[in-house]
Motif scaffolding. Structure first.
Motif, PDB file in Angstrom:
ATOM      1  N   ASP A 137       0.833  -1.216   0.000  1.00 58.32           N
ATOM      2  CA  ASP A 137       0.000   0.000   0.000  1.00 58.32           C
ATOM      3  C   ASP A 137       0.864   1.261   0.000  1.00 58.32           C
ATOM      4  O   ASP A 137       0.599   2.214  -0.738  1.00 58.32           O
ATOM      5  CB  ASP A 137      -0.868   0.055   1.271  1.00 58.32           C
ATOM      6  N   PHE A 138       1.896   1.233   0.836  1.00 54.87           N
ATOM      7  CA  PHE A 138       2.717   2.439   1.002  1.00 54.87           C
ATOM      8  C   PHE A 138       3.563   2.728  -0.230  1.00 54.87           C
ATOM      9  O   PHE A 138       3.962   3.864  -0.455  1.00 54.87           O
ATOM     10  CB  PHE A 138       3.606   2.290   2.245  1.00 54.87           C
ATOM     11  N   VAL A 139       3.852   1.671  -1.015  1.00 53.92           N
ATOM     12  CA  VAL A 139       4.564   1.888  -2.276  1.00 53.92           C
ATOM     13  C   VAL A 139       3.633   2.580  -3.268  1.00 53.92           C
ATOM     14  O   VAL A 139       4.010   3.526  -3.950  1.00 53.92           O
ATOM     15  CB  VAL A 139       5.071   0.542  -2.833  1.00 53.92           C
ATOM     16  N   LEU A 140       2.374   2.084  -3.319  1.00 57.35           N
ATOM     17  CA  LEU A 140       1.407   2.648  -4.264  1.00 57.35           C
ATOM     18  C   LEU A 140       1.084   4.103  -3.936  1.00 57.35           C
ATOM     19  O   LEU A 140       0.779   4.892  -4.834  1.00 57.35           O
ATOM     20  CB  LEU A 140       0.118   1.825  -4.230  1.00 57.35           C
ATOM     21  N   LEU A 141       1.153   4.459  -2.661  1.00 59.16           N
ATOM     22  CA  LEU A 141       0.771   5.814  -2.239  1.00 59.16           C
ATOM     23  C   LEU A 141       1.797   6.868  -2.610  1.00 59.16           C
ATOM     24  O   LEU A 141       1.492   8.046  -2.669  1.00 59.16           O
ATOM     25  CB  LEU A 141       0.544   5.835  -0.721  1.00 59.16           C
ATOM     26  N   ARG A 142       3.051   6.427  -2.855  1.00 60.25           N
ATOM     27  CA  ARG A 142       4.098   7.402  -3.172  1.00 60.25           C
ATOM     28  C   ARG A 142       3.806   8.080  -4.504  1.00 60.25           C
ATOM     29  O   ARG A 142       3.343   7.423  -5.433  1.00 60.25           O
ATOM     30  CB  ARG A 142       5.472   6.717  -3.241  1.00 60.25           C
ATOM     31  N   PRO A 143       4.124   9.364  -4.614  1.00 62.45           N
ATOM     32  CA  PRO A 143       3.819  10.091  -5.861  1.00 62.45           C
ATOM     33  C   PRO A 143       4.873   9.859  -6.940  1.00 62.45           C
ATOM     34  O   PRO A 143       5.353  10.808  -7.556  1.00 62.45           O
ATOM     35  CB  PRO A 143       3.804  11.548  -5.398  1.00 62.45           C
ATOM     36  N   VAL A 144       5.241   8.605  -7.145  1.00 64.60           N
ATOM     37  CA  VAL A 144       6.217   8.265  -8.177  1.00 64.60           C
ATOM     38  C   VAL A 144       5.663   7.072  -8.939  1.00 64.60           C
ATOM     39  O   VAL A 144       4.900   6.284  -8.384  1.00 64.60           O
ATOM     40  CB  VAL A 144       7.582   7.851  -7.558  1.00 64.60           C
ATOM     41  N   HIS A 145       6.056   6.945 -10.198  1.00 63.74           N
ATOM     42  CA  HIS A 145       5.665   5.797 -11.008  1.00 63.74           C
ATOM     43  C   HIS A 145       6.064   4.513 -10.266  1.00 63.74           C
ATOM     44  O   HIS A 145       7.224   4.340  -9.892  1.00 63.74           O
ATOM     45  CB  HIS A 145       6.363   5.873 -12.366  1.00 63.74           C
ATOM     46  N   THR A 146       5.089   3.592 -10.055  1.00 66.34           N
ATOM     47  CA  THR A 146       5.331   2.450  -9.172  1.00 66.34           C
ATOM     48  C   THR A 146       6.452   1.547  -9.667  1.00 66.34           C
ATOM     49  O   THR A 146       7.314   1.123  -8.896  1.00 66.34           O
ATOM     50  CB  THR A 146       4.036   1.634  -9.009  1.00 66.34           C
TER      51      THR A 146
END
Lengths: 263, 261
Positions: free
Chosen positions: B99-108
């Motif tokens: 979840d916390f990876v997806l929330l970052r404002p960077v291309h996953t």
């Protein structure tokens, strides 16, 4: 002796292992790859003429048996023993009314069954595709089986005394990695011991590693002489005794300074 | 240049984390030396019995071993650690920490590719380059061959990346899969030229896990064989694989439904 407790432990440990069988099958696959690569390389090198008295089909047979022996003798519980000591799992073991080595042996037995459930069918399948050739006389087979038991005990106890060093240093696992590397080179995995060049072959004969994997397989092949087999068995017994003494001494000394919290 | 700046930050953070455990350096060094020693001695043993292995002389096979070490080191430097954090037993997809990876404002996909660095792998890289230089000493390397080798190596790393990304993507369908470890095991076959393997295995190593692209073709390029077209083919295949794996990964992302936390 509390045999019922031992059996219950084996059952319990096995049930908990089968829960993660995919994980253990992947581990077993990883362990069988190095001898498998050696088999393919030596088969290619042998070509039609063979090398050192072994034909292509005999190399295949040697390595297929070696894959099984390697899996039977590989003592994976040695790798977890360090964590048990460091994290205090040993506290629970020490409270039980039986020697702690039973816990390790239980996980060994459960592991063997799970790993062999994967490796045996794969080896059979490979045998059907690659067509190995070997003729074994009953007396050689009996000797090899005896040597296999000694090999398992030796590899287990040798790794166990290395793992027990965790009582003194948290980095004892590095020695287990070194043991694995030496087993690869000197125990007939990289090449059958008879094909090793001079210095390496002498080292292989003297050090304990050949007697953990390669030696029981060598017995099955006719080019291993009777004198060679007898001296090999003596070496095996000698190193086994040495490992047993080391385990005993290190266990007693280690327990005296053991003081982990948790478990 | 936002991407490059981010990568730099990721490297610095990883370096800080790693240097907190300096003794791990010595353990890594030991493992690297054991890996190198068993590989090179094992090769020496085989060539003490034969002169060539299906047309591969000792120096060529040693060069291939060098390429194998280089590619494994590059995999261990960032591709492997990044993917291992996402997929695998008790990792982010399984625990829901993804979840916390997806929330970052960077291309996953960018984030999981470059997030984690294992700088100890630079030791392995040095050893790999050392083996390659040792294998090539005394032989003339033309500039064209070196250029071809660079392209082949790029294709190799791209192919490794694509295969690992695809395997990571598959964990969105089944979180218990440990395909990364399966790849590690299969990758051991890349220590030798694919031409020595039996036909059925060569077929699998060409079309399922392109092990030949990963080591054999770069080794052929540096040892001066005329492999212009194979290298171009490898590069094309690696690019196609990367596109395919990225597509699979984005499909997987849509399937991700988190886990309780």
């Amino acid at each position: 002796m509390n045999l019922r407790g031992g059996i219950a432990l084996i059952k319990g440990t096995w049930a908990s292992w089968m829960q993660y069988r995919a994980f253990f099958f992947v581990l077993a696959f990883g362990w069988m790859v190095p001898p498998l690569v050696s088999m393919l390389v030596w088969s290619a090198a042998a070509g039609a003429d063979g090398i050192g008295g072994l034909s292509q089909a005999e190399f295949t047979a040697y390595y297929l048996i070696l894959i099984l022996v390697n899996q039977i003798t590989y003592a994976q519980s040695n790798w977890t023993m360090g964590d048990v000591i460091r994290e205090g799992g040993l506290n629970t073991w020490l409270l039980r009314p039986m020697p702690s080595i039973f816990n390790v042996l239980a996980s060994e037995c459960a592991g063997k069954v799970v790993y062999m459930a994967f490796v045996t069918p794969v080896a059979v399948l490979l045998a059907l595709v690659l067509r190995p050739e070997i003729t074994v006389s009953p007396d050689r087979l009996a000797l090899a089986l005896m040597s296999l038991c000694l090999a398992w005990a030796l590899r287990f106890l040798w790794g166990y005394w290395l793992a027990l060093l965790a009582f003194w240093t948290p980095r004892a696992d590095a020695l287990l990695a070194l043991q694995d590397a030496l087993v690869f080179l000197l125990s007939g995995v990289a090449a059958p011991v008879l094909l090793l060049p001079g210095g390496l072959q002498t080292a292989a004969r003297l050090l304990p590693f050949r007697y953990m994997v390669g030696f029981p397989v060598e017995i099955l092949f006719q080019n291993a002489g009777v004198g060679e087999i007898l001296s090999g068995l003596l070496f095996q017994v000698f190193w086994l005794a040495a490992a047993a003494v080391l385990c005993r001494v290190l266990w007693k000394a280690g327990l005296r300074r053991y003081a982990a919290v948790g478990g | 240049m936002k991407w490059l700046r981010l990568i730099r930050t990721f490297i610095v953070v990883s370096a800080r984390q790693e240097t907190a455990y300096p003794i791990n350096f010595w353990i890594s060094l030991l493992h690297a030396l054991l890996n190198l020693g068993t590989g090179v001695i094992g090769l020496g043993v085989i060539f003490s019995q034969v002169d060539t292995l299906q047309g591969w002389a000792f120096a060529d096979t040693l060069a291939l071993m060098g390429v194998f070490l280089i590619v494994s080191a590059l995999r261990g430097l960032f591709i492997g650690p990044g993917m291992e954090t996402v997929a695998g037993l008790g990792q982010e997809v399984m625990t829901g920490a993804f979840d916390f990876v997806l929330l970052r404002p960077v291309h996953t996909q960018f984030l999981i590719t470059f997030r984690t660095w294992r700088l100890f792998s630079l030791v392995d890289l040095t050893l790999g380059v050392g083996v390659l230089v040792w294998a090539m000493q005394g032989s003339q390397i033309e500039a064209a061959a070196l250029l071809l080798f660079a392209v082949a190596l790029l294709a190799a790393v791209l192919a490794v990346y694509a295969v690992l990304l695809a395997m990571t993507a598959l964990t969105f369908w089944s979180p218990g899969l440990m395909l990364g470890w399966v790849f590690d095991a299969i990758f051991q076959l890349a220590r030798y030229p694919v031409s020595i393997y039996p036909p059925w295995l060569r077929f699998l190593l060409t079309w399922c896990v392109p092990v030949g692209v990963m080591t054999t073709i770069p080794a052929q390029a540096i040892t001066g064989e005329n492999v212009l077209w194979p290298v171009m083919g490898a590069l094309g295949a690696a690019l196609a694989l990367t596109v395919g794996a990225s597509w699979l990964f984005s499909r997987g992302l849509r399937r991700y439904s988190s886990a309780s936390s």
